[in-house]
Design an enzyme around this catalytic site. Structure first.
Site, mmCIF file in Angstrom:
data_model
loop_
_atom_site.group_PDB
_atom_site.id
_atom_site.type_symbol
_atom_site.label_atom_id
_atom_site.label_comp_id
_atom_site.label_asym_id
_atom_site.label_seq_id
_atom_site.Cartn_x
_atom_site.Cartn_y
_atom_site.Cartn_z
ATOM 1 N N GLY A 168 -63.698 63.235 60.730
ATOM 2 C CA GLY A 168 -62.834 63.578 59.585
ATOM 3 C C GLY A 168 -63.476 64.697 58.787
ATOM 4 C CE LYS B 265 -69.460 56.951 49.519
ATOM 5 N NZ LYS B 265 -68.783 58.203 49.207
ATOM 6 C CB ILE C 132 -77.232 65.289 44.229
ATOM 7 C CG1 ILE C 132 -76.056 66.045 43.616
ATOM 8 C CG2 ILE C 132 -78.452 65.325 43.320
ATOM 9 C CD1 ILE C 132 -75.545 65.401 42.314
ATOM 10 C CE LYS D 212 -70.092 57.711 45.590
ATOM 11 N NZ LYS D 212 -69.126 58.627 44.941
#
Lengths: 433, 433
Positions: free
Chosen positions: A12, A103, A134, A203
């Site tokens: 995807g 996650k 990040i 998360k």
């Protein structure tokens, strides 16, 4: 030279981004790892026109990848928790290392997956699961490992932050902005995971485990979304000097851990309050380092692929070298240094701020601007200051120009009788990405 | 249980900070490494009252530490380049791993040191050499390793940034602020290294090597300091929408690398422009991840020690475990997880923003504030909005309070006949460190 063989399950948005990054940066990545990374096998129900997979083995059943004896590292990018869990456990059972961006999988089944990985002596890497590109898990688990972590607070859902930013900047209501976000593809047709805080809670679960050394405990996260926030609240908060952000907060209070995801007023002047749109940022407060902040794109094909591929590189380095110098001293292997030239300052280019002092006479300004123009320098803005007597200060902002050209122009301007030869020059960078 | 034995050479600001962090967080650090870190030997010309070294072997000659067969990791914190180089090469010759915070040593002698380390099969870690406590080398060399790095731009000298910030905020000249910074201990008696850009150039040399895979080339960095910047420049820049920051910039232009350190105008609205005082921040633009930013304390005893100890932990992990699971999946080792309780949302405490709608009658506000006060909730600010008819909106900001108490108060307030029971409540966090 042997290569590290990667199998990618799922093609995807993130899967195609991963293929594109691995192919585009293959040379630099091989220099960082010490040997090439090869995409040996892709498992996907259908091809994706966003990436070229010519010459790569493709299976329609992702389990074919997990069972491929040629694959060293399985990259799980199918999402969801049920099939993904089975896929990852199968690959671990086959002795493969795992990279995942999932996650929900880690937050809800991580404890079980790590146990299986430990039994089979393989590694599981999941930097992409939190805050996209990040490298926040690496910062928390390695870079700040000396610290007792006091708290972590982050804008870790881009969709929610986009909605709050648009509400604030456009003075529009939640429903209107959500509909627009859905039309733009920033929010899902069923926005519950983003808007009600489930994604952020997944998360936060992972961040809290790494911060405090506690097991993954998704079920204990308090969750509150942004759907009840009105434009009136946004304005009232501003009146008090605050902005409303949807934060995930994990805090060690000394008598227990707070795990909570909810809209939060934060002071307008702190850096976290300046994080707009779909961007993410995480603040971490450690007892030795104090407050630190990490900012970047939290989602999207290539930002997420950046983290997925970083994990592949990390595993690749472990498979390549002895445990010393696992990460090469300067990131690249010593015999793979580049001899790319370092430019002299004359060959750089940027904008310039110029401050000069000129005599208040007709034609002086024309002389200065003609010299700039002769040297291919165009002016973006100019201010002439008022003075009662003596030399007149002029401040000029130029567009981007080669420094050698600027030096040539400044030499000629300084030589003018009508201009003081002490000209102040400061470079300008807009730092656009 | 075996321990990792560390020898510390140098007991100044960073040395004493390192001792304090290693001692204070010894328990958590052992849980992260898998075994305890022990300070086996300290080399220092004199003791430092800022840390307690009772029970630790101390030598007045730092070379005694480099030659101590008990020491696994030598931590070089003496500074300078001549003795430091000899000390580090001696320790490497003795098979010891190296941790250093010395930017000048790495920027000027790194190529030689890495070669020696490679010959002797030891590791050299130097996260603390750039941007103090911000784990920027790890972010660049590992977290963003998937990217072709386009550019790095950073505020990497705290003294310089302090001076520019003070000039801007206090409308004062360079000389006055420098004198004050020297009095406060933020600037050295000889401020050349900070003010003329040498310190920033050392750090930029290291960042550029890791970003682009080029050798350390300190001599090729263009250097310009901040001593010529006037308050007039600061104000003119602001007029154009810019702030002046002293930046280190490394950029891959496609036909060579720019390496430059100089005052720079950057747009007021970007996050880098919001970095004030002695804080550091580095922006990195990668081709996959886009722009990212890393912010934190760039100097000081414990922020720098945070990075020194992170490197010790990294080496300790490599000495402790097999190459798989070098960094434990969740940062701490699986059998070292903590069972610290997760608090319910009733037990957290923070400030609250309340929006309620009340009847425009005498005594309503008194009822509300009395209920808050009964529940130990004090009001920081309150605004009553004007309306022509119907219920009157009131917005209240409270000081920090336990959420259970707030819930109790809200239940009683909602039960008042004069208050609409749909009360909006948003939590407030100031995120003070």
């Amino acid at each position: 030279m042997k290569s590290i063989k990667v199998g990618i399950a799922g093609l995807g948005t993130v899967g195609s981004g991963t293929v594109n990054v691995l192919k585009r940066n293959a040379g630099e990545i091989a220099r960082r790892v010490g040997q090439p990374i090869e995409i040996a096998h892709i498992g996907a129900r259908r091809d994706n026109p966003a990436c070229d997979i010519t010459g790569i083995r493709v299976s329609r059943d992702v389990f074919d990848v997990a069972n491929d004896p040629d694959v060293d590292i399985l990259v799980e990018l199918i999402g969801g928790t049920d099939v993904a869990r089975e896929l990852v456990l199968t690959a671990i059972g086959n002795g493969k290392h795992i990279v995942t961006a999932n996650k929900a999988l880690i937050a809800e089944h991580g404890n079980e997956i790590f146990l299986a990985a430990q039994e089979h002596g393989v590694d599981v890497a999941f930097e992409a699961a939190v805050a996209g590109g990040i490298p926040i898990l690496k910062a928390l688990g390695e870079g700040l490992a000396a610290n007792h972590i006091n708290w972590v607070a982050g804008i870790i859902n881009g969709t929610g932050n986009y909605i709050l930013t648009e509400m604030e900047q456009g003075a529009r209501g939640f429903d209107e902005v959500l509909a627009e976000a859905q039309a733009l593809g920033y929010a899902e047709a069923d926005p519950t995971f983003d808007v009600e805080g489930v994604d952020a809670a997944h998360k936060l679960t992972i961040l809290a485990s790494i911060a405090f050394g506690i097991p993954l405990q998704f079920s204990k996260v308090y969750m509150e979304g942004i759907s009840r926030i009105t434009i009136e609240d946004v304005n009232s908060a501003a009146q008090f000097g605050y902005r409303i952000k949807h934060l995930g907060i994990a805090k060690d209070t000394g008598n227990g851990i707070e795990l909570r995801v909810h809209p939060t007023l934060i002071p307008q002047e702190i850096m976290l309050a300046a994080v707009n749109g779909v961007m993410n940022a995480v603040m971490i407060d450690g007892d030795a380092v104090g407050p630190t902040l990490y900012y970047g794109a939290g989602a999207g094909a290539e930002p997420t692929a950046s983290a997925v591929v970083a994990d592949i590189i990390e595993l690749g380095r472990e498979l390549t070298v002895d445990h010393h110098e696992r990460v090469p001293y300067l990131g690249f292997h010593t015999d793979q240094m580049s001899d790319e030239p370092v430019l002299t300052i004359e060959d750089i280019s940027c904008g310039y701020y110029l401050r000069l002092h000129v005599q208040d006479k007709a034609g002086v300004l024309a002389d200065v601007t003609r010299i700039l123009s002769d040297n291919r320098i165009s002016i973006e803005a100019m201010v002439q200051k008022e003075v009662d007597e003596g030399l007149v200060p002029i401040v000029i902002l130029t567009h981007r120009v080669r420094e050698g050209d600027m030096n040539e122009a400044l030499k000629r301007i300084a030589a003018l009788d009508t201009v003081d030869n002490d000209i102040m020059r400061i470079r300008v960078e807009t730092l656009d990405a």
